[in-house]
Design an enzyme around this catalytic site. Structure first.
Site, PDB file in Angstrom:
ATOM      1  N   ILE A   1      46.055  32.367  36.460  1.00 48.34           N
ATOM      2  CA  ILE A   1      45.284  33.594  36.725  1.00 48.34           C
ATOM      3  C   ILE A   1      46.221  34.653  37.305  1.00 48.34           C
ATOM      4  O   ILE A   1      46.846  34.436  38.352  1.00 48.34           O
ATOM      5  CB  ILE A   1      44.142  33.323  37.729  1.00 48.34           C
ATOM      6  CG1 ILE A   1      43.222  32.206  37.211  1.00 48.34           C
ATOM      7  CG2 ILE A   1      43.324  34.608  37.984  1.00 48.34           C
ATOM      8  CD1 ILE A   1      42.230  31.686  38.241  1.00 48.34           C
TER       9      ILE A   1
ATOM     10  N   ASP B   1      55.512  40.587  40.327  1.00 50.04           N
ATOM     11  CA  ASP B   1      54.878  41.802  39.834  1.00 50.04           C
ATOM     12  C   ASP B   1      54.769  41.667  38.314  1.00 50.04           C
ATOM     13  O   ASP B   1      55.799  41.555  37.626  1.00 50.04           O
ATOM     14  CB  ASP B   1      55.752  43.009  40.218  1.00 50.04           C
ATOM     15  CG  ASP B   1      55.104  44.332  39.855  1.00 50.04           C
ATOM     16  OD1 ASP B   1      54.395  44.393  38.831  1.00 50.04           O
ATOM     17  OD2 ASP B   1      55.317  45.312  40.589  1.00 50.04           O
TER      18      ASP B   1
ATOM     19  N   ASN C   1      44.065  39.063  34.320  1.00 51.87           N
ATOM     20  CA  ASN C   1      43.117  39.800  35.160  1.00 51.87           C
ATOM     21  C   ASN C   1      43.760  40.947  35.942  1.00 51.87           C
ATOM     22  O   ASN C   1      43.096  41.946  36.213  1.00 51.87           O
ATOM     23  CB  ASN C   1      42.464  38.788  36.126  1.00 51.87           C
ATOM     24  CG  ASN C   1      41.785  39.469  37.294  1.00 51.87           C
ATOM     25  OD1 ASN C   1      40.705  40.025  37.153  1.00 51.87           O
ATOM     26  ND2 ASN C   1      42.431  39.446  38.462  1.00 51.87           N
TER      27      ASN C   1
ATOM     28  N   ARG D   1      52.548  37.258  25.446  1.00 49.97           N
ATOM     29  CA  ARG D   1      53.724  36.934  24.618  1.00 49.97           C
ATOM     30  C   ARG D   1      54.479  35.731  25.177  1.00 49.97           C
ATOM     31  O   ARG D   1      55.046  34.935  24.428  1.00 49.97           O
ATOM     32  CB  ARG D   1      54.631  38.170  24.542  1.00 49.97           C
ATOM     33  CG  ARG D   1      55.867  37.994  23.694  1.00 49.97           C
ATOM     34  CD  ARG D   1      55.522  37.819  22.223  1.00 49.97           C
ATOM     35  NE  ARG D   1      56.705  37.532  21.419  1.00 49.97           N
ATOM     36  CZ  ARG D   1      57.230  36.330  21.255  1.00 49.97           C
ATOM     37  NH1 ARG D   1      56.692  35.275  21.859  1.00 49.97           N
ATOM     38  NH2 ARG D   1      58.299  36.157  20.503  1.00 49.97           N
TER      39      ARG D   1
ATOM     40  N   TYR E   1      42.505  55.200  32.542  1.00 52.78           N
ATOM     41  CA  TYR E   1      41.996  53.843  32.797  1.00 52.78           C
ATOM     42  C   TYR E   1      41.156  53.361  31.603  1.00 52.78           C
ATOM     43  O   TYR E   1      41.320  52.234  31.129  1.00 52.78           O
ATOM     44  CB  TYR E   1      41.157  53.824  34.082  1.00 52.78           C
ATOM     45  CG  TYR E   1      40.579  52.459  34.375  1.00 52.78           C
ATOM     46  CD1 TYR E   1      41.400  51.390  34.722  1.00 52.78           C
ATOM     47  CD2 TYR E   1      39.205  52.231  34.270  1.00 52.78           C
ATOM     48  CE1 TYR E   1      40.873  50.124  34.967  1.00 52.78           C
ATOM     49  CE2 TYR E   1      38.668  50.971  34.513  1.00 52.78           C
ATOM     50  CZ  TYR E   1      39.513  49.920  34.866  1.00 52.78           C
ATOM     51  OH  TYR E   1      38.987  48.669  35.107  1.00 52.78           O
TER      52      TYR E   1
ATOM     53  N   LYS F   1      41.670  50.089  29.024  1.00 49.11           N
ATOM     54  CA  LYS F   1      40.699  49.012  28.780  1.00 49.11           C
ATOM     55  C   LYS F   1      40.257  48.986  27.317  1.00 49.11           C
ATOM     56  O   LYS F   1      39.882  47.930  26.795  1.00 49.11           O
ATOM     57  CB  LYS F   1      39.519  49.147  29.755  1.00 49.11           C
ATOM     58  CG  LYS F   1      39.929  48.867  31.211  1.00 49.11           C
ATOM     59  CD  LYS F   1      40.519  47.464  31.379  1.00 49.11           C
ATOM     60  CE  LYS F   1      40.909  47.131  32.807  1.00 49.11           C
ATOM     61  NZ  LYS F   1      41.407  45.755  32.967  1.00 49.11           N
TER      62      LYS F   1
ATOM     63  N   VAL G   1      31.646  46.275  39.813  1.00 44.70           N
ATOM     64  CA  VAL G   1      31.908  45.062  40.604  1.00 44.70           C
ATOM     65  C   VAL G   1      32.554  45.509  41.914  1.00 44.70           C
ATOM     66  O   VAL G   1      33.581  46.207  41.888  1.00 44.70           O
ATOM     67  CB  VAL G   1      32.882  44.105  39.874  1.00 44.70           C
ATOM     68  CG1 VAL G   1      32.981  42.778  40.613  1.00 44.70           C
ATOM     69  CG2 VAL G   1      32.467  43.886  38.423  1.00 44.70           C
TER      70      VAL G   1
END
Ligand SMILES: NC(=O)C1=CN([C@@H]2O[C@H](COP(=O)(O)OP(=O)(O)OC[C@H]3O[C@@H](n4cnc5c(N)ncnc54)[C@H](OP(=O)(O)O)[C@@H]3O)[C@@H](O)[C@H]2O)C=CC1
Ligand SMILES: CC(=O)[C@H](N)C(=O)O
Length: 252
Positions: free
Chosen positions: A7, A60, A87, A121, A153, A157, A186
């Site tokens: 994650i 990072d 994420n 990748r 932004y 997305k 959220v």
């Protein structure tokens, strides 16, 4: 769940929620983010509460070389990643396209698009080789339509949707699955970062509506990951009941 789940952006919000959900189901976790203290705290919590194995891989995600070195450093028993949850993501500011900062947009584009692509990748070829794997990208309702002050932004997305759809096409003759989860409102640290630390502005985003939590989105991520192997949840748009689109929200 006897799987290794990787994650990105696991130190907060949706990523931390996913870590907790997968840990509660017995998965082994590789957790990434930049904030090592937060990752250490989460590792300790999950190991204690669920008795699962947690491996920290802080870097990072924009740093391609660091990502490569980190993945190559994984001990043998951690290399066969089953589920990649892309994420890590953010936005800085809510400026009009003709007025915003190109430097801030570089950070947003590099994190939300280029890093997601780099992680894909780096990790997907191993999945193809092992004939096993699931890539779960965290997109957004923002990718469905632009909103005021959100053009960059929203564009990132929309790119996550195109990259998810494209990857699904490229993997169609393999057992691998690709899912794009598109959350609406959220409540996480996202808005605090968007408004450059202004907590009051961030709180206003969720005023008068019960927003979703990182744990709610984690439930949908886990659901997508746990349906039978012959099923592929391609996309899920998940928002609070009183939200209809990226901008139409009923506040009481
Ligand atoms: N909150 C919302 O309403 C929605 C959020 N999303 C998406 O969900 C995802 C998670 O956001 P959310 O949980 O809300 O926000 P948070 O700010 O709470 O969490 C973002 C996570 O991303 C990590 N991160 C950011 N930049 C980097 C980087 N360069 N390298 C590694 N990790 C990084 C942060 O960790 P650290 O700072 O420690 O590196 C943190 O763990 C994002 O992709 C966001 O676009 C989608 C729709 C709605
Ligand atoms: C953070 C999000 O993606 C959210 N849907 C928004 O754009 O406000």
């Amino acid at each position: 769940m006897d799987k290794i789940v990787f994650i990105t952006g696991a130190s907060s919000g949706i990523g931390a929620g996913c870590a907790r959900k997968f840990a509660s189901q017995g998965a082994s976790l590789i957790l990434n983010a930049r904030n090592v203290d937060k990752l250490n705290g989460l590792k300790e919590e999950l190991e204690k509460q669920y008795g699962v194995k947690v491996y920290l891989l802080p870097f990072d995600v924009r740093d391609r070389k660091a990502a490569m070195v980190a993945l190559e450093s994984l001990p043998e028993e951690w290399q066969a990643i089953d589920i990649l949850v892309n994420n890590a993501g953010l936005v800085i500011g809510m400026d009009k396209e003709q007025e915003g900062s190109l430097d801030e947009w570089d950070i947003v584009i590099d994190t939300n698009i280029k890093a997601l692509l780099a992680m894909t990748r780096l990790i997907v070829p191993g999945m193809v080789e092992r004939k096993r794997g699931h890539i779960i990208n965290i997109g957004s309702i923002a990718g469905d339509a632009a909103y005021p002050g959100g053009s960059v932004y929203c564009a990132t997305k929309a790119a996550v949707k195109a990259l998810s759809d494209g990857l699904r096409i490229d993997l169609v003759d393999t057992p691998l699955r690709v899912t794009n989860i598109k959350p609406g409102l959220v409540e996480t640290n996202f808005s605090v970062i968007r408004f450059r630390g202004d907590k009051e502005k961030a709180d206003n985003v969720y005023k008068g509506i019960r927003p979703l939590t990182g744990d709610d989105i984690a439930e949908t991520v886990y659901f997508a990951a746990s349906v039978p192997e012959y099923m592929q949840i391609a996309e899920m748009l998940v928002m609070p009941t009183y939200q209809a689109t990226g901008t139409i929200v009923s506040r009481k």
